[in-house]
Design a protein around this motif. Structure first.
Motif, PDB file in Angstrom:
ATOM      1  N   ILE A   1      34.366  34.499  32.369  1.00  0.00           N
ATOM      2  CA  ILE A   1      33.428  34.063  33.401  1.00  0.00           C
ATOM      3  C   ILE A   1      34.007  34.432  34.761  1.00  0.00           C
ATOM      4  O   ILE A   1      34.947  33.793  35.241  1.00  0.00           O
ATOM      5  CB  ILE A   1      33.183  32.538  33.325  1.00  0.00           C
ATOM      6  CG1 ILE A   1      32.755  32.125  31.917  1.00  0.00           C
ATOM      7  CG2 ILE A   1      32.150  32.113  34.365  1.00  0.00           C
ATOM      8  CD1 ILE A   1      32.866  30.633  31.665  1.00  0.00           C
ATOM      9  N   ARG A   2      33.465  35.482  35.378  1.00  0.00           N
ATOM     10  CA  ARG A   2      33.907  35.860  36.725  1.00  0.00           C
ATOM     11  C   ARG A   2      33.066  35.087  37.732  1.00  0.00           C
ATOM     12  O   ARG A   2      31.830  35.097  37.665  1.00  0.00           O
ATOM     13  CB  ARG A   2      33.771  37.365  36.941  1.00  0.00           C
ATOM     14  CG  ARG A   2      34.450  37.851  38.232  1.00  0.00           C
ATOM     15  CD  ARG A   2      34.431  39.363  38.374  1.00  0.00           C
ATOM     16  NE  ARG A   2      33.087  39.884  38.451  1.00  0.00           N
ATOM     17  CZ  ARG A   2      32.493  40.586  37.497  1.00  0.00           C
ATOM     18  NH1 ARG A   2      33.135  40.852  36.365  1.00  0.00           N
ATOM     19  NH2 ARG A   2      31.262  41.026  37.639  1.00  0.00           N
ATOM     20  N   LEU A   3      33.737  34.417  38.663  1.00  0.00           N
ATOM     21  CA  LEU A   3      33.070  33.468  39.539  1.00  0.00           C
ATOM     22  C   LEU A   3      32.978  33.966  40.975  1.00  0.00           C
ATOM     23  O   LEU A   3      33.861  34.675  41.466  1.00  0.00           O
ATOM     24  CB  LEU A   3      33.822  32.132  39.524  1.00  0.00           C
ATOM     25  CG  LEU A   3      33.829  31.395  38.185  1.00  0.00           C
ATOM     26  CD1 LEU A   3      34.857  30.270  38.203  1.00  0.00           C
ATOM     27  CD2 LEU A   3      32.441  30.841  37.876  1.00  0.00           C
TER      28      LEU A   3
ATOM     29  N   ILE B   1      41.855  29.483  30.705  1.00  0.00           N
ATOM     30  CA  ILE B   1      42.832  30.168  31.554  1.00  0.00           C
ATOM     31  C   ILE B   1      42.121  30.609  32.822  1.00  0.00           C
ATOM     32  O   ILE B   1      41.017  31.172  32.767  1.00  0.00           O
ATOM     33  CB  ILE B   1      43.438  31.380  30.831  1.00  0.00           C
ATOM     34  CG1 ILE B   1      44.226  30.927  29.599  1.00  0.00           C
ATOM     35  CG2 ILE B   1      44.335  32.187  31.771  1.00  0.00           C
ATOM     36  CD1 ILE B   1      44.624  32.065  28.670  1.00  0.00           C
ATOM     37  N   ILE B   2      42.742  30.360  33.964  1.00  0.00           N
ATOM     38  CA  ILE B   2      42.214  30.803  35.257  1.00  0.00           C
ATOM     39  C   ILE B   2      43.017  32.025  35.695  1.00  0.00           C
ATOM     40  O   ILE B   2      44.239  31.949  35.860  1.00  0.00           O
ATOM     41  CB  ILE B   2      42.323  29.698  36.321  1.00  0.00           C
ATOM     42  CG1 ILE B   2      41.518  28.464  35.892  1.00  0.00           C
ATOM     43  CG2 ILE B   2      41.835  30.205  37.678  1.00  0.00           C
ATOM     44  CD1 ILE B   2      41.778  27.234  36.755  1.00  0.00           C
ATOM     45  N   LEU B   3      42.339  33.144  35.882  1.00  0.00           N
ATOM     46  CA  LEU B   3      42.962  34.366  36.375  1.00  0.00           C
ATOM     47  C   LEU B   3      42.508  34.600  37.812  1.00  0.00           C
ATOM     48  O   LEU B   3      41.308  34.601  38.084  1.00  0.00           O
ATOM     49  CB  LEU B   3      42.543  35.574  35.530  1.00  0.00           C
ATOM     50  CG  LEU B   3      42.821  35.535  34.027  1.00  0.00           C
ATOM     51  CD1 LEU B   3      42.278  36.804  33.366  1.00  0.00           C
ATOM     52  CD2 LEU B   3      44.313  35.386  33.754  1.00  0.00           C
ATOM     53  N   THR B   4      43.451  34.781  38.720  1.00  0.00           N
ATOM     54  CA  THR B   4      43.115  35.121  40.103  1.00  0.00           C
ATOM     55  C   THR B   4      43.892  36.354  40.515  1.00  0.00           C
ATOM     56  O   THR B   4      45.115  36.398  40.378  1.00  0.00           O
ATOM     57  CB  THR B   4      43.433  33.962  41.064  1.00  0.00           C
ATOM     58  OG1 THR B   4      42.664  32.809  40.704  1.00  0.00           O
ATOM     59  CG2 THR B   4      43.090  34.349  42.500  1.00  0.00           C
ATOM     60  N   SER B   5      43.180  37.344  41.043  1.00  0.00           N
ATOM     61  CA  SER B   5      43.817  38.585  41.466  1.00  0.00           C
ATOM     62  C   SER B   5      44.384  38.445  42.872  1.00  0.00           C
ATOM     63  O   SER B   5      43.668  38.146  43.821  1.00  0.00           O
ATOM     64  CB  SER B   5      42.816  39.742  41.443  1.00  0.00           C
ATOM     65  OG  SER B   5      43.371  40.873  42.089  1.00  0.00           O
TER      66      SER B   5
ATOM     67  N   MET C   1      38.547  34.647  37.611  1.00  0.00           N
ATOM     68  CA  MET C   1      37.844  34.669  36.328  1.00  0.00           C
ATOM     69  C   MET C   1      38.411  33.564  35.443  1.00  0.00           C
ATOM     70  O   MET C   1      39.608  33.278  35.480  1.00  0.00           O
ATOM     71  CB  MET C   1      38.062  36.039  35.662  1.00  0.00           C
ATOM     72  CG  MET C   1      37.501  36.198  34.261  1.00  0.00           C
ATOM     73  SD  MET C   1      37.946  37.824  33.564  1.00  0.00           S
ATOM     74  CE  MET C   1      36.968  38.923  34.584  1.00  0.00           C
ATOM     75  N   VAL C   2      37.546  32.948  34.656  1.00  0.00           N
ATOM     76  CA  VAL C   2      37.969  31.935  33.679  1.00  0.00           C
ATOM     77  C   VAL C   2      37.803  32.507  32.278  1.00  0.00           C
ATOM     78  O   VAL C   2      36.724  33.011  31.926  1.00  0.00           O
ATOM     79  CB  VAL C   2      37.141  30.644  33.828  1.00  0.00           C
ATOM     80  CG1 VAL C   2      37.505  29.648  32.732  1.00  0.00           C
ATOM     81  CG2 VAL C   2      37.359  30.024  35.216  1.00  0.00           C
TER      82      VAL C   2
END
Length: 348
Positions: free
Chosen positions: A7-9, A281-285, A310-311
């Motif tokens: 899920i890209r937020l 998982i929370i991914l942040t660039s 993105m989650v």
């Protein structure tokens, strides 16, 4: 929605009296034109909209309702219940923030209608020379002394101020009196809570010309009056290989945040294989340009670029992240989490 997808937020942008336009100037966010002072970009707010199919147009909160444990994960629900567990933010402090403190979970549950408390951490992304934070007191003190200092407008004399620079990691447990100083850009991860007790705000006024609300009594109730046992914590190297390095920045019962650094070697990109299990998982660039591959045979993918979040749902399964640049990877850990154990050993 039986088949799960990342899920890209789209972040929720918040105007503040102390914010600026740095997130736009440095390519983190696209802002609307005008002179609006943007202080915070809330990456995982429950009102944040999904950008990618099949979830496009749905809010994160709605997806939590629809997907429940498949999105959140068993461990996240054990700690936080059926709600999204963590709030990630970018913060642009063009001016200093108010002096504040957050309650722990038990106090918030009792006095704030069942809400969560707030433990958080900051990863300093950029700092003007001499920029600083407030973290606890210079020396052990007492409720009586702090209350007197507030009444006599000399509270700043009691506080510990720490100069920080890019790359510093600051752990802020519930009960710690703290403030972010001017000239800082940082990434924050916190328990998903809006409970903040403002102790002092330098006499600033709201846009309507009224004094900003203070919360002296509850702030005094929850404050830790000892010196902070640690302020800047030490990231721990987890693994290193061709085109890839991983560090654990911070770890506690509420969250672990790992920093993944990918490099290109020849025509090959750095990559990480993994499998989601008991937590989303929370991914942040932080500048990473990566593809997140998932699904049967890893034949589906979503892109993540600078400043995006993105989650990965807990029940997503196998994934592969490949590309270049730096990425933050956060989740709710189990008691035996290896990164947590290694980090605690180095930060006792």
């Amino acid at each position: 929605m039986d088949v799960l997808h990342p899920i890209r937020l789209e972040a929720s942008l918040h105007e503040t009296i102390w914010g600026g336009r740095r997130l736009e100037r440095e390519g983190w966010k696209q802002l609307s034109s005008g002179e609006v002072a943007l202080g915070e970009a809330w990456e995982t707010e429950i009102s944040s909209m999904a950008q990618n199919e099949p979830y496009a147009g749905e809010t994160l909160g709605r997806l939590v309702e629809e997907l429940g444990p498949a999105l959140l994960g068993e461990q996240a629900m054990a700690i936080f219940g059926r709600r999204f567990p963590l709030l990630a933010k970018f913060i642009d402090a063009n001016a200093k923030l108010s002096l504040q403190v957050h309650p722990d979970d038990s106090y918030a549950a009792m006095y704030e209608g069942g809400k969560l408390g707030k433990t958080e951490f900051w990863y300093i992304l950029a700092a003007e020379p001499g920029a600083s934070i407030v973290h606890g007191f210079k020396a052990a003190t007492s409720r009586t002394e702090v209350q007197r200092a507030i009444e006599e407008a000399r509270l700043e004399n009691l506080l510990h101020e720490e100069v920080v620079s890019a790359g510093d990691v600051i752990y802020v447990p519930a009960g710690t009196v703290h403030a972010i100083g001017a000239g800082l850009l940082l990434y924050e991860l916190q328990e998903y809570s809006d409970v903040t007790y403002r102790m002092y705000d330098y006499g600033r006024l709201t846009a309507a010309g009224t004094a900003r609300e203070l919360h002296i009594e509850p702030a005094l109730n929850v404050t830790h009056y000892d010196r902070s046992p640690r302020i800047k914590v030490q990231p721990v190297l987890l693994t290193r290989g061709p085109g890839y390095e991983e560090r654990c920045l911070v770890a506690c019962r509420y969250f672990v945040t790992r920093e993944l650094a990918f490099q290109q070697s020849g025509e090959k990109y750095g990559f990480l294989h993994g499998k989601t299990e008991k937590s989303c998982i929370i991914l942040t660039s932080l500048g990473a340009e990566v593809q997140v591959r998932y699904g049967a045979g890893l034949d589906s993918s979503e892109q993540l670029t600078r400043g995006q979040t993105m989650v990965l749902p807990a029940a997503l399964g196998n994934y592969r992240i490949e590309g270049t640049g730096v990425l933050l990877f956060s989740y709710v850990p189990t008691a035996g989490d290896e990164a947590w154990k290694l980090w605690e050993t180095s930060n006792r």
